[in-house]
Design a protein around this motif. Structure first.
Motif, mmCIF file in Angstrom:
data_model
loop_
_atom_site.group_PDB
_atom_site.id
_atom_site.type_symbol
_atom_site.label_atom_id
_atom_site.label_comp_id
_atom_site.label_asym_id
_atom_site.label_seq_id
_atom_site.Cartn_x
_atom_site.Cartn_y
_atom_site.Cartn_z
ATOM 1 N N ASP A 96 43.886 -39.791 74.608
ATOM 2 C CA ASP A 96 43.063 -40.652 75.460
ATOM 3 C C ASP A 96 43.028 -40.142 76.894
ATOM 4 O O ASP A 96 44.075 -39.941 77.527
ATOM 5 N N ASN A 97 41.824 -39.941 77.405
ATOM 6 C CA ASN A 97 41.581 -39.514 78.780
ATOM 7 C C ASN A 97 42.144 -38.128 79.085
ATOM 8 O O ASN A 97 42.250 -37.748 80.251
ATOM 9 N N THR A 98 42.514 -37.381 78.040
ATOM 10 C CA THR A 98 42.936 -35.993 78.202
ATOM 11 C C THR A 98 42.004 -35.079 77.409
ATOM 12 O O THR A 98 41.329 -34.224 77.966
ATOM 13 N N LEU A 99 41.952 -35.299 76.079
ATOM 14 C CA LEU A 99 40.999 -34.551 75.260
ATOM 15 C C LEU A 99 39.675 -35.288 75.146
ATOM 16 O O LEU A 99 38.609 -34.669 75.131
ATOM 17 N N TRP A 100 39.747 -36.627 75.049
ATOM 18 C CA TRP A 100 38.503 -37.378 74.844
ATOM 19 C C TRP A 100 38.447 -38.628 75.714
ATOM 20 O O TRP A 100 39.441 -39.040 76.321
ATOM 21 N N THR A 101 37.273 -39.222 75.752
ATOM 22 C CA THR A 101 37.027 -40.450 76.509
ATOM 23 C C THR A 101 36.025 -41.310 75.739
ATOM 24 O O THR A 101 35.184 -40.757 75.019
ATOM 25 N N PRO A 102 36.068 -42.648 75.821
ATOM 26 C CA PRO A 102 37.017 -43.457 76.587
ATOM 27 C C PRO A 102 38.347 -43.620 75.847
ATOM 28 O O PRO A 102 38.499 -43.148 74.723
ATOM 29 N N GLU A 103 39.279 -44.302 76.507
ATOM 30 C CA GLU A 103 40.537 -44.622 75.858
ATOM 31 C C GLU A 103 40.272 -45.617 74.726
ATOM 32 O O GLU A 103 39.475 -46.547 74.876
ATOM 33 N N LEU A 104 40.942 -45.431 73.614
ATOM 34 C CA LEU A 104 40.613 -46.208 72.414
ATOM 35 C C LEU A 104 40.836 -47.706 72.595
ATOM 36 O O LEU A 104 40.137 -48.513 71.987
ATOM 37 N N TYR A 105 41.772 -48.082 73.434
ATOM 38 C CA TYR A 105 42.050 -49.520 73.591
ATOM 39 C C TYR A 105 40.882 -50.261 74.243
ATOM 40 O O TYR A 105 40.799 -51.483 74.164
ATOM 41 N N THR A 106 39.981 -49.522 74.897
ATOM 42 C CA THR A 106 38.853 -50.179 75.557
ATOM 43 C C THR A 106 37.734 -50.547 74.581
ATOM 44 O O THR A 106 36.808 -51.263 74.962
ATOM 45 N N LEU A 107 37.810 -50.078 73.342
ATOM 46 C CA LEU A 107 36.750 -50.358 72.359
ATOM 47 C C LEU A 107 37.017 -51.679 71.637
ATOM 48 O O LEU A 107 36.998 -51.761 70.405
ATOM 49 N N ARG A 108 37.277 -52.724 72.413
ATOM 50 C CA ARG A 108 37.662 -54.014 71.822
ATOM 51 C C ARG A 108 36.517 -54.645 71.039
ATOM 52 O O ARG A 108 36.719 -55.223 69.979
ATOM 53 N N SER A 109 35.313 -54.564 71.598
ATOM 54 C CA SER A 109 34.188 -55.197 70.917
ATOM 55 C C SER A 109 33.946 -54.551 69.561
ATOM 56 O O SER A 109 33.635 -55.247 68.587
ATOM 57 N N LEU A 110 34.125 -53.248 69.476
ATOM 58 C CA LEU A 110 33.966 -52.550 68.202
ATOM 59 C C LEU A 110 35.053 -52.979 67.225
ATOM 60 O O LEU A 110 34.792 -53.179 66.026
ATOM 61 N N GLN A 111 36.229 -53.169 67.752
ATOM 62 C CA GLN A 111 37.350 -53.589 66.900
ATOM 63 C C GLN A 111 37.157 -55.004 66.391
ATOM 64 O O GLN A 111 37.424 -55.300 65.219
ATOM 65 N N ARG A 112 36.638 -55.904 67.265
ATOM 66 C CA ARG A 112 36.422 -57.287 66.847
ATOM 67 C C ARG A 112 35.358 -57.374 65.762
ATOM 68 O O ARG A 112 35.401 -58.257 64.906
ATOM 69 N N LYS A 113 34.409 -56.464 65.784
ATOM 70 C CA LYS A 113 33.350 -56.465 64.778
ATOM 71 C C LYS A 113 33.781 -55.782 63.478
ATOM 72 O O LYS A 113 33.012 -55.741 62.516
ATOM 73 N N GLY A 114 35.001 -55.247 63.462
ATOM 74 C CA GLY A 114 35.478 -54.562 62.273
ATOM 75 C C GLY A 114 34.883 -53.185 62.092
ATOM 76 O O GLY A 114 34.932 -52.613 60.992
ATOM 77 N N GLY A 115 34.321 -52.616 63.161
ATOM 78 C CA GLY A 115 33.709 -51.304 63.068
ATOM 79 C C GLY A 115 34.719 -50.191 63.266
ATOM 80 O O GLY A 115 35.912 -50.426 63.492
ATOM 81 N N ILE A 116 34.257 -48.964 63.163
ATOM 82 C CA ILE A 116 35.089 -47.794 63.385
ATOM 83 C C ILE A 116 34.369 -46.870 64.358
ATOM 84 O O ILE A 116 33.136 -46.819 64.393
ATOM 85 N N PRO A 117 35.112 -46.157 65.209
ATOM 86 C CA PRO A 117 34.468 -45.280 66.195
ATOM 87 C C PRO A 117 33.878 -44.037 65.544
ATOM 88 O O PRO A 117 34.400 -43.524 64.552
ATOM 89 N N VAL A 118 32.804 -43.572 66.109
ATOM 90 C CA VAL A 118 32.129 -42.372 65.620
ATOM 91 C C VAL A 118 32.272 -41.279 66.665
ATOM 92 O O VAL A 118 31.931 -41.477 67.834
#
Length: 550
Positions: A96-118
């Protein structure tokens, strides 16, 4: 090597009379030749492995040689002990914030919807990281002898372990990484596991991370193991960051512990105890500086001090007389530094506003909502925050008594703080879920007319205005179960899954009383462009209802 030794022996046999020096060289050569032969059969020499042929030769030669002739041999031995690999044996990356962005903990709305990051859509590699990883993958697949023994790893304290594994696969990085350590906890634990798995010494490791020191810092604790750490506060945005670190490892790093490659390309090391003592002795003197950066949501920032490094500060270290004031970029402060020997850094404490500066300079940074003809003595400086309809109206009308945020925007402000409510230009898109909550309370049935009133602002008040003043209560952290409580949802006007983790009580609220200029004595809001977060504003005292300010 053996052919060279045999040549020495043949050289000594060319003379009928063998000088003492030639006799010594012959004996030394025979010893080395015999040891090589014995080692080729993996048999322990009779004089033991602990005494190498070099040691035996040195002992034999030490008596007849003069002191000046010993120096070249000794210098070569010292040079050999300092030899290190040009390339680290293990290169480790944070995620997080070294190789890629954003930090995974900030994807709360995606997590609440049961989605997965692409990969490439929700989460992206930094350009420099992408170029670097592509090059490393090619080197690993090639026959490049310099990189043949180098291993690669990732180490992250993320709570989103499954997502991290998924993204590593999507980015095609799992084939490159020889070791993967993903679990919450301490980065030292990650490196202990890497050391155990790889058997690579810490001194042959290099680590890239965006967090340097402090409570969540990684570079400082990992560097104490002997790992060369590279601080990348904004991530590996350019490939040159990696190339520069590699050059410093090869050419400048002395192999010492507590070594960190800073963002300016220098290598810093933990100060000696004498240096730490010296800085502690002078820390009592007050210093002055200007706020260079401030994060109101998280309650910290950095003070720029002339001819010195920036100094970290936290809102908790504001002097009690200034605890309720808002900090903005450009504010001038005075403070005392407190040196932390474990991190080698200073932080500001007993922070005070420099009001002599504030009167002439800091006031220009305020959002001015006062009348152009207002007497300066009739102005008051207050905090303000912006909300969109319908929730701004629900709060201003007293229905909404809890405001929730995922960030810590209100955390720095104690109970009793007065804030002005600004109404944004947009409508908050909650698919009318607030109506479901407002009509679900069997003990307090609201008519359609009453709901419409609560969702609306009175005549004269509207978007783009300061409309009300409120008093904050305490701010506290909530759990999802607590947010799903029916009464909690009613006070917020939103379902628990849609509410923020930090809840702030609204103790009381009242509309501002600004003349609307119609000449009929009617009142309304105060026009002002809104800002993100909490900001400062100056308003005429006469727009504040009675009983709110002295």
């Amino acid at each position: 090597v053996d052919s060279s030794i045999i040549s020495i022996i043949m050289w000594t046999s060319r003379s009928n009379v063998i000088p003492l020096a030639r006799l010594w060289w012959c004996a030394a050569a025979c010893v080395v030749l015999c040891e090589n032969a014995v080692r080729s059969f993996t048999i322990t020499p009779p004089y033991g492995r602990a005494k190498s042929s070099l040691a035996i030769v040195t002992r034999l030669y030490s008596e007849p040689m003069s002191q000046s002739s010993q120096q070249p041999t000794k210098a070569k031995a010292n040079t050999a002990t300092k030899t290190k690999k040009n390339i680290p044996s293990l290169i480790v990356f944070d995620l997080d914030n070294t190789l890629w962005t954003p930090e995974l903990y900030t994807l709360r709305s995606l997590q609440r919807k049961g989605g997965i990051p692409v990969a490439g859509t929700d989460v992206c590699l930094f350009p420099g990281a992408k170029a670097m990883l592509t090059k490393l993958a090619k080197l690993k697949a090639s026959d490049n002898s310099e990189w043949a023994g180098t291993k690669f790893a990732v180490a992250s304290r993320t709570n989103s372990v499954d997502w991290a594994h998924l993204l590593l696969s999507q980015f095609g990085l799992k084939d490159l990484m020889d070791y993967i350590e993903l679990f919450p906890g301490n980065k030292l634990q990650h490196f202990e596991k890497l050391h155990q798995s790889s058997q690579i010494p810490y001194s042959e490791m290099m680590f890239f991370d965006d967090a340097r020191d402090g409570k969540y810092g990684n570079c400082v604790p990992v560097s104490s193991l002997g790992v060369l750490c590279v601080h990348t506060p904004k991530g590996i945005t350019e490939e040159s960051i990696f190339d520069r670190a590699l050059r410093l490892y090869r050419e400048e790093w002395d192999g010492g512990k507590h070594s960190i490659v800073e963002r300016d390309g220098s290598i810093s090391q933990k100060p000696s105890s004498n240096a730490a003592t010296k800085q502690v002795q002078v820390q009592g003197a007050r210093m002055k500086g200007v706020i260079k950066k401030v994060n109101a949501d998280r309650g910290f920032g950095f003070i720029e001090v002339p001819e010195n490094e920036d100094v970290f500060f936290h809102f908790n270290n504001l002097n009690k007389n200034d605890a309720n004031r808002i900090l903005n970029k450009g504010d001038k402060l005075s403070f005392v530094t407190n040196f932390n020997a474990s991190t080698g850094k200073s932080r500001a404490v007993d922070i005070r506003f420099d009001d002599t500066f504030a009167a002439s300079t800091r006031s220009s940074k305020l959002a001015d909502a006062s009348s152009p003809t207002a007497d300066p003595s009739d102005l008051v400086e207050l905090h303000a925050f912006s909300m969109n309809l319908p929730f701004a109206a629900l709060l201003a009308n007293g229905y909404k008594t809890l405001e929730t945020r995922n960030g810590t925007m209100f955390s720095p402000y104690p109970a009793g703080t007065l804030m002005l409510l600004h109404v944004g230009q947009r409508l908050y898109p909650d698919a009318n879920k607030h109506l479901e909550i407002m009509t679900s309370d069997a003990d307090n049935v609201l008519t359609d007319k009453r709901i419409k009133e609560l969702k609306s602002l009175p005549k004269g008040y509207g978007k783009g205005q300061l409309v009300a003043i409120c008093e904050l209560g305490k701010t506290y952290v909530t759990t999802l179960d607590e947010r799903c409580d029916a009464e909690f949802q009613r006070k917020v006007g939103a379902y628990g899954a849609d509410s923020g983790r930090f809840a702030t009580e609204i103790k009381r609220v009242a509309y501002l009383e600004s003349p609307n200029g119609n000449g009929d004595g009617s009142i309304g809001g105060v026009k002002l462009s809104g800002r993100g977060g909490v900001f400062k504003v100056k308003v005429d005292k006469n727009v504040i209802p009675d009983g709110w300010i002295e």
